[in-house]
Design a protein around this motif. Structure first.
Motif, PDB file in Angstrom:
ATOM      1  N   TRP A 434      43.223  50.434  28.006  1.00 43.79           N
ATOM      2  CA  TRP A 434      43.611  49.105  28.516  1.00 43.79           C
ATOM      3  C   TRP A 434      42.489  48.582  29.382  1.00 43.79           C
ATOM      4  O   TRP A 434      41.947  49.308  30.219  1.00 43.79           O
ATOM      5  N   HIS A 435      42.131  47.361  29.139  1.00 43.66           N
ATOM      6  CA  HIS A 435      41.085  46.749  29.945  1.00 43.66           C
ATOM      7  C   HIS A 435      41.503  45.318  30.255  1.00 43.66           C
ATOM      8  O   HIS A 435      41.885  44.549  29.366  1.00 43.66           O
ATOM      9  N   HIS A 436      41.461  45.004  31.522  1.00 41.42           N
ATOM     10  CA  HIS A 436      41.758  43.637  31.944  1.00 41.42           C
ATOM     11  C   HIS A 436      40.512  43.078  32.621  1.00 41.42           C
ATOM     12  O   HIS A 436      39.923  43.741  33.487  1.00 41.42           O
ATOM     13  N   ARG A 437      40.125  41.913  32.235  1.00 43.26           N
ATOM     14  CA  ARG A 437      38.933  41.309  32.824  1.00 43.26           C
ATOM     15  C   ARG A 437      39.283  40.018  33.532  1.00 43.26           C
ATOM     16  O   ARG A 437      39.947  39.139  32.958  1.00 43.26           O
ATOM     17  N   GLU A 438      38.865  39.938  34.775  1.00 45.92           N
ATOM     18  CA  GLU A 438      38.942  38.684  35.509  1.00 45.92           C
ATOM     19  C   GLU A 438      37.601  37.980  35.295  1.00 45.92           C
ATOM     20  O   GLU A 438      36.542  38.479  35.707  1.00 45.92           O
ATOM     21  N   PRO A 439      37.600  36.826  34.632  1.00 50.17           N
ATOM     22  CA  PRO A 439      36.315  36.171  34.304  1.00 50.17           C
ATOM     23  C   PRO A 439      35.580  35.625  35.523  1.00 50.17           C
ATOM     24  O   PRO A 439      34.362  35.443  35.479  1.00 50.17           O
ATOM     25  N   ALA A 440      36.330  35.390  36.602  1.00 49.94           N
ATOM     26  CA  ALA A 440      35.709  34.880  37.820  1.00 49.94           C
ATOM     27  C   ALA A 440      36.538  35.337  39.010  1.00 49.94           C
ATOM     28  O   ALA A 440      37.700  35.745  38.866  1.00 49.94           O
ATOM     29  N   ASP A 441      35.941  35.304  40.192  1.00 43.38           N
ATOM     30  CA  ASP A 441      36.690  35.636  41.393  1.00 43.38           C
ATOM     31  C   ASP A 441      37.898  34.708  41.498  1.00 43.38           C
ATOM     32  O   ASP A 441      37.772  33.487  41.347  1.00 43.38           O
ATOM     33  N   ARG A 442      39.059  35.291  41.743  1.00 44.99           N
ATOM     34  CA  ARG A 442      40.293  34.500  41.780  1.00 44.99           C
ATOM     35  C   ARG A 442      41.025  34.701  43.092  1.00 44.99           C
ATOM     36  O   ARG A 442      41.303  35.836  43.486  1.00 44.99           O
ATOM     37  N   ILE A 443      41.316  33.609  43.766  1.00 46.80           N
ATOM     38  CA  ILE A 443      42.084  33.678  45.007  1.00 46.80           C
ATOM     39  C   ILE A 443      43.558  33.776  44.657  1.00 46.80           C
ATOM     40  O   ILE A 443      44.129  32.876  44.037  1.00 46.80           O
ATOM     41  N   VAL A 444      44.153  34.900  45.034  1.00 46.38           N
ATOM     42  CA  VAL A 444      45.571  35.130  44.776  1.00 46.38           C
ATOM     43  C   VAL A 444      46.430  34.435  45.818  1.00 46.38           C
ATOM     44  O   VAL A 444      47.436  33.806  45.503  1.00 46.38           O
ATOM     45  N   ARG A 445      45.994  34.538  47.058  1.00 45.85           N
ATOM     46  CA  ARG A 445      46.771  33.936  48.143  1.00 45.85           C
ATOM     47  C   ARG A 445      45.846  33.662  49.315  1.00 45.85           C
ATOM     48  O   ARG A 445      45.082  34.524  49.732  1.00 45.85           O
ATOM     49  N   GLN A 446      45.909  32.469  49.837  1.00 39.84           N
ATOM     50  CA  GLN A 446      45.122  32.112  51.010  1.00 39.84           C
ATOM     51  C   GLN A 446      45.942  32.380  52.264  1.00 39.84           C
ATOM     52  O   GLN A 446      47.069  31.907  52.394  1.00 39.84           O
ATOM     53  N   ALA A 447      45.410  33.185  53.149  1.00 39.88           N
ATOM     54  CA  ALA A 447      46.082  33.482  54.406  1.00 39.88           C
ATOM     55  C   ALA A 447      45.242  32.927  55.550  1.00 39.88           C
ATOM     56  O   ALA A 447      44.453  31.993  55.364  1.00 39.88           O
ATOM     57  N   ALA A 448      45.406  33.491  56.722  1.00 38.04           N
ATOM     58  CA  ALA A 448      44.672  33.034  57.900  1.00 38.04           C
ATOM     59  C   ALA A 448      44.014  34.232  58.565  1.00 38.04           C
ATOM     60  O   ALA A 448      44.401  35.382  58.343  1.00 38.04           O
ATOM     61  N   SER A 449      43.017  33.951  59.386  1.00 36.07           N
ATOM     62  CA  SER A 449      42.367  35.007  60.157  1.00 36.07           C
ATOM     63  C   SER A 449      43.214  35.288  61.382  1.00 36.07           C
ATOM     64  O   SER A 449      43.364  34.443  62.263  1.00 36.07           O
ATOM     65  N   LEU A 450      43.798  36.479  61.423  1.00 30.96           N
ATOM     66  CA  LEU A 450      44.720  36.831  62.492  1.00 30.96           C
ATOM     67  C   LEU A 450      44.466  38.264  62.960  1.00 30.96           C
ATOM     68  O   LEU A 450      44.054  39.117  62.183  1.00 30.96           O
ATOM     69  N   VAL A 451      44.717  38.524  64.231  1.00 34.37           N
ATOM     70  CA  VAL A 451      44.628  39.852  64.813  1.00 34.37           C
ATOM     71  C   VAL A 451      43.242  40.464  64.531  1.00 34.37           C
ATOM     72  O   VAL A 451      43.111  41.594  64.075  1.00 34.37           O
TER      73      VAL A 451
END
Length: 812
Positions: A434-451
């Motif tokens: 099984w091989h899965h390729r992400e063709p480009a960097d993908r943002i799954v979820r944008q969070a915040a800079s904390l702690v």
């Protein structure tokens, strides 16, 4: 039954059949024994030394056969009706005619334990007495088979000692002598380890004179009989290691800075914790004696028919309420692995399949392997097969970019090829087709800079180098030593302060004080008014007392509770420590079931069984009129030194989170509250009240917060307990970024947040940060002062009070 009758009267209504008590019942003892069997791990079994042949004669060495450690000390300790160790288990088998034990040797150790007990030597602390050569010779004439028992005890408030010869991680000199006596004089030697965490395994791993080793953990009140069940083959071992067992204590990456200072701990290993470290670095891999997920059986299994297909899988990482979605969403990158497990041996047994993901290194770097799913089979008879399904969502395993190399503060799946491997431990796997390729960097979820950390200078990268981190001159927050505590004004009317002395209540209707006009909590429960209106009617003094715990024992609890404003129909809610069982007050003639330690429970790799355990725990809570269980504990096994590791599940965030979620579900299905703890990075006990855990945002998100996030999303615990320690220069208990932004904002947690008992943070700052309840009592006077000065708002105080009351409304 009228709502909260149990809370008000503490009638201790029995819940067992025919008016019997379910607490400490044989039903629960049987479940405890089954749990213990499922979680014990067979580490070694050369030449099929186990199971023991029917009618075998045994010579049993070690005080531990009588000095049995059912669990660790502190909040997980339980007043149990008994604690059956290995001698009890072997005696049961002897009575059944399955074996015989050389009595003079066992009597020798029994007398030694009794003598040491008389000298106030605590459980798990006895030393091995010198052996009489004549006694050894007599034992050798009786049999050629010896069992060596080794026990270890640790507890809350102290970390373990890992120096050679100290009798904790390594063997003590007296134990070395005992092992030598057994291995020299007996042809067959078996070791049983009654321990709560990782110990040295070098002394038996490659010694051909020691044929078999059973890691029995701390098995609760029935741990000894459970071990005996496995030794004689009444049951086949199926436990798997929830931790990596390395050859040396300093092989663990956290060891380098564990003892640098009492004031702080630098988490320089970053995301490379446990097997993530050992599997990534070749030199570290050579240090592993027994890998994560390892465990032998008395039978054999074959895996076939493996396939991988896209699958709509419910994601663990949900969109928070703040983001506009309530609850879980379907994954876009879900996959299902299907495999068939065949029992090819001649005994019934269970096998656990483990699925690991390997991600491209990219700019951020990743561990070589990451557990993404696991599944234990049912009990398979010889020749029987079962098809199992392992599901995961790729998005759940994105990397957190804390420095902005791709997208700052975002969870990212980097471009490149992703691979899967399937097997029976992290080291015994085969790469799938099984091989899965992400063709480009993908943002799954944008969070915040904390702690963010301020003093952590560097962290480990996947290539073995260290990356510099930004630092600044921010200093640790002030510590609350209690000297500035202001008592709540004693001249306030009774309707504004709690009755500190328990008041008798003769009839249910007397609970709601008729002299006080306005709403009461029962009105809210029955729909005659809103919670917002009730809280709005309460005075500042009443609110301040409501968010302060009750350090008054109203029941068998030894941890107190909260609530107790009868003028508003607010009952007293009693808590109980965990996670080894309900920790009742000593010396009251009452006991509870002592369950196996959490590390053993994780070793079952069977969340459904832990849900059954949670349901049993809830019944004991309910029967003893206790409403909120202070468990499960979800902290990571960062390093073997932590004295409280027995109270936590494992080194892996996914295993921790799924075990915790299962327990929570079993508990809360019966309207008993569960409290996940200790939030977060409580991975060291020395100076835990003030020590600063210096952790990168990435390691915090991917490792240490992840079990809590999984538990919140899958089970919605009713309560969260903040930890004693500081995290990146501030107490967790008064850190709004942790509580309001991450826990409530990003994850959508809507329950109660409480402190650990007698912590060192400031009550007003805690309330402002989203910590609703200070335990076991509070600083109500300081809250009134903070309101007057503007450091605390009435709205913040009302929010905290509302969370307290919302939990009460969930109770029966």
């Amino acid at each position: 039954m009228k709502k909260w009758t149990r809370l008000k009267y503490h009638p201790n209504t029995t819940l067992g059949p025919n008016g019997t008590r379910i607490t400490s019942s044989t039903t629960h003892a049987d479940l405890a024994r089954r749990l213990a069997r499922e979680g014990m791990v067979l580490l070694k079994n050369d030449d099929n030394a186990l199971p023991l042949t029917d009618g075998v004669k045994l010579a049993v060495f070690g005080t531990n056969q009588f000095d049995y450690v059912k669990g660790g000390g502190g909040s997980a300790d339980v007043v149990a009706p008994y604690a059956h160790g290995l001698n009890d288990g072997l005696a049961e088998k002897e009575a059944a005619g399955q074996l015989s034990v050389f009595a003079p040797l066992s009597d020798f150790y029994r007398e030694s334990v009794q003598t040491q007990r008389a000298a106030n030597i605590e459980v798990g602390r006895t030393t091995q007495p010198a052996l009489d050569p004549a006694l050894i010779e007599a034992a050798a004439r009786f049999t050629d088979t010896a069992i060596i028992t080794i026990g270890r005890f640790s507890g809350e408030g102290n970390d373990r000692q890992l120096k050679p010869g100290d009798g904790d991680y390594y063997l003590a000199p007296e134990e070395d002598a005992m092992v030598a006596a057994a291995t020299v004089n007996f042809a067959h030697v078996i070791v049983v380890l009654n321990v709560g965490g990782v110990v040295d395994t070098n002394w038996f791993k490659d010694d051909p004179r020691i044929q078999a080793v059973l890691l029995a953990w701390q098995g609760g009140e029935e741990g000894g009989p459970a071990a005996a069940d496995l030794l004689v083959g009444d049951t086949t071992p199926s436990g798997k290691l929830p931790d990596t067992f390395a050859g040396r204590d300093d092989a663990y990456p956290g060891a380098a800075h564990f003892t640098d200072s009492l004031d702080y701990v630098d988490y320089t290993e970053d995301i490379f914790v446990g097997y993530r470290y050992f599997e990534t670095f070749a030199a570290a891999r050579k240090q592993v004696n027994y890998p994560f997920g390892f465990g032998l059986s008395y039978t054999h299994f074959a895996i076939s028919g493996v396939s991988v297909a896209p699958q709509a899988v419910t994601t663990v990482t949900t969109v928070s309420k703040a983001g506009g979605t309530d609850g879980q969403v379907e994954a876009s990158d879900g996959f299902q692995v299907t495999a068939t497990v065949l029992n090819t041996g001649d005994r019934a047994g269970k096998e656990t399949l483990q699925l690991y993901l390997s991600a491209p290194q990219g700019q951020l770097g990743k561990p070589a392997k990451e557990l993404v799913a696991f599944q234990k089979t049912r009990l398979l008879q010889p020749g029987e097969a079962q098809t199992v399904f392992l599901r995961f969502n790729l998005d759940d395993h994105a990397s957190f970019d804390d420095l902005g190399k791709i997208a700052k503060s975002a969870f990212v799946l980097e471009r490149g090829d992703y691979a899967l491997s399937l097997g029976t431990s992290v080291a015994d796997v085969e790469t799938l087709d099984w091989h899965h390729r992400e063709p480009a960097d993908r943002i799954v979820r944008q969070a915040a800079s904390l702690v963010t950390p301020h003093q952590l200078a560097k962290r480990l990268l996947a290539d073995g180098s260290y990356e510099a981190l930004p630092t600044d001159d921010v200093q640790k927050t002030a510590v609350n030593d209690g000297s500035a505590r202001v008592p709540l004004d004693a001249t306030l009317p009774l309707t504004q302060v709690r009755r500190l002395t328990p008041q008798p209540v003769d009839r249910p209707e007397d609970w709601n004080d008729p002299s006080v006009a306005g709403l009461n909590l029962l009105d809210v429960a029955e729909g005659r008014g809103s919670l917002a209106d009730l809280v709005g009617e309460m005075t500042n003094g009443e609110l301040a007392t409501l968010v302060s715990g009750i350090h008054v024992q109203q029941s068998v609890s030894n941890t107190g509770g909260f609530g107790g404003l009868p003028q508003h129909g607010i009952p007293e809610v009693m808590t109980a420590d965990g996670p080894g069982g309900i920790r009742v007050e000593r010396n009251i003639g009452q006991s509870a079931t002592a369950w196996p330690c959490e590390t053993l429970l994780a070793s079952t790799f069977e969340p459904a069984l832990l849900q059954e355990f949670g349901a049993a725990m809830a019944s004991e809570m309910k029967e003893n009129n206790l409403e909120v269980w202070l468990a499960p504990a979800l902290n990571i096994h960062r390093d073997p030194r932590c004295g409280r590791n027995f109270e936590y599940f494992s080194e892996d965030p996914l295993l921790n989170g799924l075990c915790g979620a299962a327990e929570i579900t079993g508990i809360q299905n019966q309207h008993i509250g569960a409290t996940i703890k200790h939030f977060a990075c409580n991975n060291k006990e020395e100076n835990r009240g003030e020590s600063d855990s210096r952790v990168s945002e990435r390691a915090l998100r991917e490792i240490y917060l992840r079990p809590f996030e999984i538990a919140v999303h899958l089970a919605q615990p009713w309560a969260v307990m903040t930890s004693y320690n500081m995290l990146n220069e501030n107490f967790n208990a008064q850190n709004g970024e942790m509580l309001n932004d991450v826990l409530r904002g990003e994850w959508g947690f809507d329950g109660l947040v409480m402190t650990d008992w007698w912590n060192r943070a400031f009550h007003a700052k805690e309330i402002a940060a989203g910590n609703d309840l200070k335990m076991p009592d509070g600083e109500a006077g300081n809250l009134i002062e903070a309101l007057a000065s503007g450091d605390l708002t009435r709205e913040q105080l009302e929010t905290a009070a509302r969370h307290v009351l919302e939990l009460m409304l969930k109770l029966d």
